[in-house]
Design a protein around this motif. Structure first.
Motif, PDB file in Angstrom:
ATOM      1  N   GLN A  61       3.509   8.918  -4.960  1.00  0.00           N
ATOM      2  CA  GLN A  61       3.426   9.840  -3.817  1.00  0.00           C
ATOM      3  C   GLN A  61       4.683   9.772  -2.946  1.00  0.00           C
ATOM      4  OE1 GLN A  61       1.008  12.133  -2.953  1.00  0.00           O
ATOM      5  NE2 GLN A  61       2.460  12.664  -1.320  1.00  0.00           N
ATOM      6  N   ILE A  62       5.134   8.563  -2.681  1.00  0.00           N
ATOM      7  CA  ILE A  62       6.271   8.418  -1.757  1.00  0.00           C
ATOM      8  C   ILE A  62       7.489   9.184  -2.274  1.00  0.00           C
ATOM      9  CG2 ILE A  62       7.078   6.254  -2.810  1.00  0.00           C
ATOM     10  CD1 ILE A  62       7.936   5.306  -0.085  1.00  0.00           C
ATOM     11  N   ALA A  76       0.825  -1.209   0.000  1.00  0.00           N
ATOM     12  CA  ALA A  76       0.000   0.000   0.000  1.00  0.00           C
ATOM     13  C   ALA A  76       0.860   1.260   0.000  1.00  0.00           C
ATOM     14  CB  ALA A  76      -0.920  -0.006   1.212  1.00  0.00           C
ATOM     15  N   VAL A  77       2.141   1.108   0.204  1.00  0.00           N
ATOM     16  CA  VAL A  77       3.127   2.186   0.162  1.00  0.00           C
ATOM     17  C   VAL A  77       2.635   3.377   1.021  1.00  0.00           C
ATOM     18  CG1 VAL A  77       4.753   3.429  -1.346  1.00  0.00           C
ATOM     19  CG2 VAL A  77       3.816   1.249  -2.077  1.00  0.00           C
ATOM     20  N   GLY A 126      11.873  -4.257  -0.786  1.00  0.00           N
ATOM     21  CA  GLY A 126      11.766  -2.889  -1.280  1.00  0.00           C
ATOM     22  C   GLY A 126      11.608  -2.755  -2.787  1.00  0.00           C
ATOM     23  N   ALA A 127      11.636  -3.869  -3.529  1.00  0.00           N
ATOM     24  CA  ALA A 127      11.473  -3.785  -4.986  1.00  0.00           C
ATOM     25  C   ALA A 127       9.971  -3.856  -5.278  1.00  0.00           C
ATOM     26  CB  ALA A 127      12.210  -4.922  -5.684  1.00  0.00           C
ATOM     27  N   THR A 170      -0.092   5.247   1.240  1.00  0.00           N
ATOM     28  CA  THR A 170      -1.443   5.215   1.808  1.00  0.00           C
ATOM     29  C   THR A 170      -1.486   4.294   3.027  1.00  0.00           C
ATOM     30  OG1 THR A 170      -2.233   5.483  -0.450  1.00  0.00           O
ATOM     31  CG2 THR A 170      -3.889   4.921   1.198  1.00  0.00           C
ATOM     32  N   ALA A 180      -0.879  -0.132  -3.797  1.00  0.00           N
ATOM     33  CA  ALA A 180      -0.641   1.186  -4.386  1.00  0.00           C
ATOM     34  C   ALA A 180      -0.665   1.065  -5.910  1.00  0.00           C
ATOM     35  CB  ALA A 180       0.703   1.723  -3.911  1.00  0.00           C
ATOM     36  N   ASP A 181      -1.149   2.120  -6.579  1.00  0.00           N
ATOM     37  CA  ASP A 181      -1.363   1.991  -8.031  1.00  0.00           C
ATOM     38  C   ASP A 181      -0.061   1.910  -8.832  1.00  0.00           C
ATOM     39  OD1 ASP A 181      -0.817   4.701  -7.508  1.00  0.00           O
ATOM     40  OD2 ASP A 181      -2.481   5.480  -8.718  1.00  0.00           O
TER      41      ASP A 181
HETATM   42  C1  LIG Z   1      11.698  -2.278  -8.617  1.00  0.00           C
HETATM   43  C2  LIG Z   1      11.610  -0.891  -8.141  1.00  0.00           C
HETATM   44  N1  LIG Z   1      11.585   0.119  -9.010  1.00  0.00           N
HETATM   45  C3  LIG Z   1      11.491   1.390  -8.582  1.00  0.00           C
HETATM   46  C4  LIG Z   1      11.433   1.675  -7.247  1.00  0.00           C
HETATM   47  C5  LIG Z   1      11.425   3.109  -6.761  1.00  0.00           C
HETATM   48  N2  LIG Z   1      10.136   3.452  -6.193  1.00  0.00           N
HETATM   49  C6  LIG Z   1       9.916   3.355  -4.874  1.00  0.00           C
HETATM   50  S1  LIG Z   1       8.393   3.790  -4.463  1.00  0.00           S
HETATM   51  C7  LIG Z   1       7.991   4.140  -6.065  1.00  0.00           C
HETATM   52  C8  LIG Z   1       6.652   4.669  -6.434  1.00  0.00           C
HETATM   53  C9  LIG Z   1       5.544   4.093  -5.626  1.00  0.00           C
HETATM   54  O1  LIG Z   1       4.333   4.626  -6.096  1.00  0.00           O
HETATM   55  P1  LIG Z   1       2.989   3.935  -5.732  1.00  0.00           P
HETATM   56  O2  LIG Z   1       3.147   2.482  -5.778  1.00  0.00           O
HETATM   57  O3  LIG Z   1       1.907   4.530  -6.562  1.00  0.00           O
HETATM   58  O4  LIG Z   1       2.793   4.320  -4.204  1.00  0.00           O
HETATM   59  P2  LIG Z   1       2.517   5.746  -3.528  1.00  0.00           P
HETATM   60  O5  LIG Z   1       3.849   6.281  -3.164  1.00  0.00           O
HETATM   61  O6  LIG Z   1       1.810   6.612  -4.506  1.00  0.00           O
HETATM   62  O7  LIG Z   1       1.724   5.453  -2.325  1.00  0.00           O
HETATM   63  C10 LIG Z   1       9.052   3.893  -6.908  1.00  0.00           C
HETATM   64  C11 LIG Z   1       9.013   4.078  -8.368  1.00  0.00           C
HETATM   65  C12 LIG Z   1      11.450   0.577  -6.354  1.00  0.00           C
HETATM   66  N3  LIG Z   1      11.402   0.727  -5.022  1.00  0.00           N
HETATM   67  N4  LIG Z   1      11.523  -0.679  -6.823  1.00  0.00           N
END
Ligand SMILES: Cc1ncc(C[n+]2csc(CCOP(=O)(O)OP(=O)(O)O)c2C)c(N)n1
Length: 512
Positions: free
Chosen positions: A442-443, A359-360, A384-385, A362, A410-411
């Motif tokens: 967002q993060i 859910a990152v 973390g990936a 949110t 998370a989207d």
């Molecule tokens: C494999 C991989 N690629 C890129 C990232 C860098 N990264 C961390 S969080 C994120 C975006 C997350 O967005 P979302 O899933 O929409 O969550 P939100 O922050 O909007 O809640 C990215 C691209 C990562 N952690 N792992």
């Protein structure tokens, strides 16, 4: 019997009866063998990241490895990020990677690659079978390696000729060492630290977060005044009503440092000395106070539940009442703020649900708000990936049939392995996915500020998922998964409740 048939026989004899696969030409004999040797559940993933993430989710719930079937070095490479996550989760996985026939390799055909080289960093065990006659024995050792505590990634590379050549000999199941015991003198030392009365914290990870081990840890904490905390990301926490409510080391460095402040003794139980996800200018990398002494009760491979039970006995720690946690107040109303979403999910979560948490932003605060929900398991992203939530849900649903999976997704992360929804539809898995459609990364907006960057238009565009907006309802429906959009907590609650009463997957796009 050819090598491929001996492989399937060996996997089944060793207790591996589920195979997440995305095959190619070099695996055709393995695929054909699956028809001739009954008993293997084969699940197709439309991208290797789905296959490997599903194997991770399966292990966390079934507590035994699945096989993956991957095509050559590049197929394995597509699955590497979720194998990295699986390794961090300490999940056992048996990768079967088909490859060029031994005598074709010198031609350097297009798909020829350093398959072992790609496998090595994520695998504890790597072997290339060289003859059909050894494939069975090789596979038996691979399963043994994967089952070795706490769970390992084993990669067996099978050149195509080892699969199709006759002379295959099935291997029998090999013995697996149980998780090692913690030596009594270590338990004694930790008991002495705890009896000192100095501020101590037991940091739990791995299987120390299962209900039985947690209950011992709670008794120890109650008897000695030590605090309990879980590592920041955990493969599986057994929690909810009637279980020990435990918080995690927070993700933001400042909050984590604050949460650990004042500790004189950090006692690790299947966890490691906590560090920040990244370095940030002017902030510490290690999160515990620099003067805190670090003690290890048990390392990843140990039997944590047994070590905690012994510690309990040594301290004479009696049964202790659980702290009061608020029961969820019922679904929230109105705008879907993170707090309101957490309240709604907590109120409606079915008994023995499996929550998959990608859910990152949110979901940052979801943990405390769900302590009082019905008993459930909580599976988080350990490496973390991002891009593991949907595959983890696939694997968890197959690894624990009969239990509803609730994927909090998370989207942006969801789009990495969105095709896992198709597997959920095809396998009719009981997965309810709530997509938090904030339409941005967002993060990373927060991270821009944290690292002291000063963003302009281009930087902000790289973190924006709008223009065009993703349509999760149509994306899901296009893969055979029913879906609906919600914009309020009332709509979310209705759709959650509906999805829990029916079989098969459902996606809720929650616009936030
Ligand atoms: C494999 C991989 N690629 C890129 C990232 C860098 N990264 C961390 S969080 C994120 C975006 C997350 O967005 P979302 O899933 O929409 O969550 P939100 O922050 O909007 O809640 C990215 C691209 C990562 N952690 N792992």
């Amino acid at each position: 019997m050819n090598g491929a048939e001996s492989l399937v026989h060996t996997l089944l004899a060793s207790g591996v009866d589920t195979c997440f696969s995305n095959p190619g030409t070099s695996e055709m004999h393995f695929v054909a063998a699956l028809d001739r040797v009954p008993g293997m559940r084969c699940v197709l993933g439309l991208f290797e990241g789905v296959v490997t993430g599903a194997a991770d989710g399966y292990y966390r719930m079934a507590e035994k490895p699945a096989a993956t079937l991957l095509h050559c070095g590049p197929g394995l490479a597509n699955g590497l990020a979720n194998l990295h996550n699986a390794r961090r989760a300490q999940s056992g996985v048996v990768n079967i990677v088909g490859d060029q026939a031994t005598y074709h390799r010198p031609y350097d055909a297009p798909l020829t690659a350093d398959t072992e080289g790609w496998a090595r960093p994520v695998s504890s065990w790597v072997r290339t079978a060289m003859r059909a006659a050894t494939v069975g024995a090789d596979a038996a050792v691979a399963v043994q390696a994967a089952r070795t505590s706490p769970g390992q990634i084993a990669t067996l590379i099978l050149p195509a000729d080892t699969a199709w050549t006759d002379g295959g000999e099935p291997g029998g199941a090999l013995p697996v060492q149980p998780a090692p015991h913690v030596a009594p003198n270590i338990v004694q030392q930790i008991a002495r630290v705890l009896r000192s009365g100095e501020p101590a914290l037991l940091l739990l990870g791995g299987t120390a977060l299962r209900a039985g081990a947690l209950s011992s840890a709670h008794r120890i904490a109650a008897a000695t005044g030590a605090r309990l905390m879980a590592a920041g990301s955990n493969a599986r926490v057994e929690r909810g009503r009637g279980r020990v409510p435990i918080d995690r080391v927070p993700y933001p460095v400042d909050q984590a440092v604050k949460a650990l402040a004042g500790i004189k003794h950090l006692i690790l139980v299947g966890a490691v000395d906590p560090v920040g996800f990244f370095a940030y200018p002017g902030k510490p990398g290690r999160l515990a106070p620099p003067d805190a002494a670090v003690h290890v009760l048990s390392r990843a491979e140990h039997d944590h539940a047994e070590a905690l039970a012994h510690l309990c006995d040594m301290l004479g720690a009696p049964a202790a009442a659980l702290p009061e946690v608020a029961r969820p107040a019922g679904p929230a109303r109105g705008a879907p703020t993170p707090e309101a979403i957490a309240q709604t999910v907590a109120a409606l979560l079915p008994e023995q649900a499996i929550v998959v948490d990608e859910a990152v932003t949110t979901g940052r605060g979801f943990f405390p708000a769900t302590h009082g929900a019905a008993p459930h398991d909580w599976l988080a992203l350990c490496g973390g990936a991002i891009g593991e939530g949907i595959p983890l849900a696939v694997g968890a649903a197959i690894g624990a049939p009969g239990r509803r999976v609730v994927a909090l997704q998370a989207d942006g992360s969801g789009m990495y392995t969105v095709q896992g929804l198709w597997t959920q539809a095809r396998e009719r898995l009981d997965v309810t996915t709530v997509v938090f459609a904030n339409r941005k990364y967002q993060i990373l907006l927060g991270e821009l500020a944290n690292v002291g960057a000063n963003p302009g238009r281009t930087a902000l565009d790289m973190l924006d998922l709008g223009n065009p907006n993703l349509d999760w309802v149509r994306l899901s429906q296009g893969m055979g998964v029913e879906a609906a959009r919600a914009e309020t907590c009332e709509q979310l609650a209705d759709l959650l409740a509906q999805s829990f009463t029916r079989k098969g997957p459902f996606v809720i796009e929650l616009v936030i």
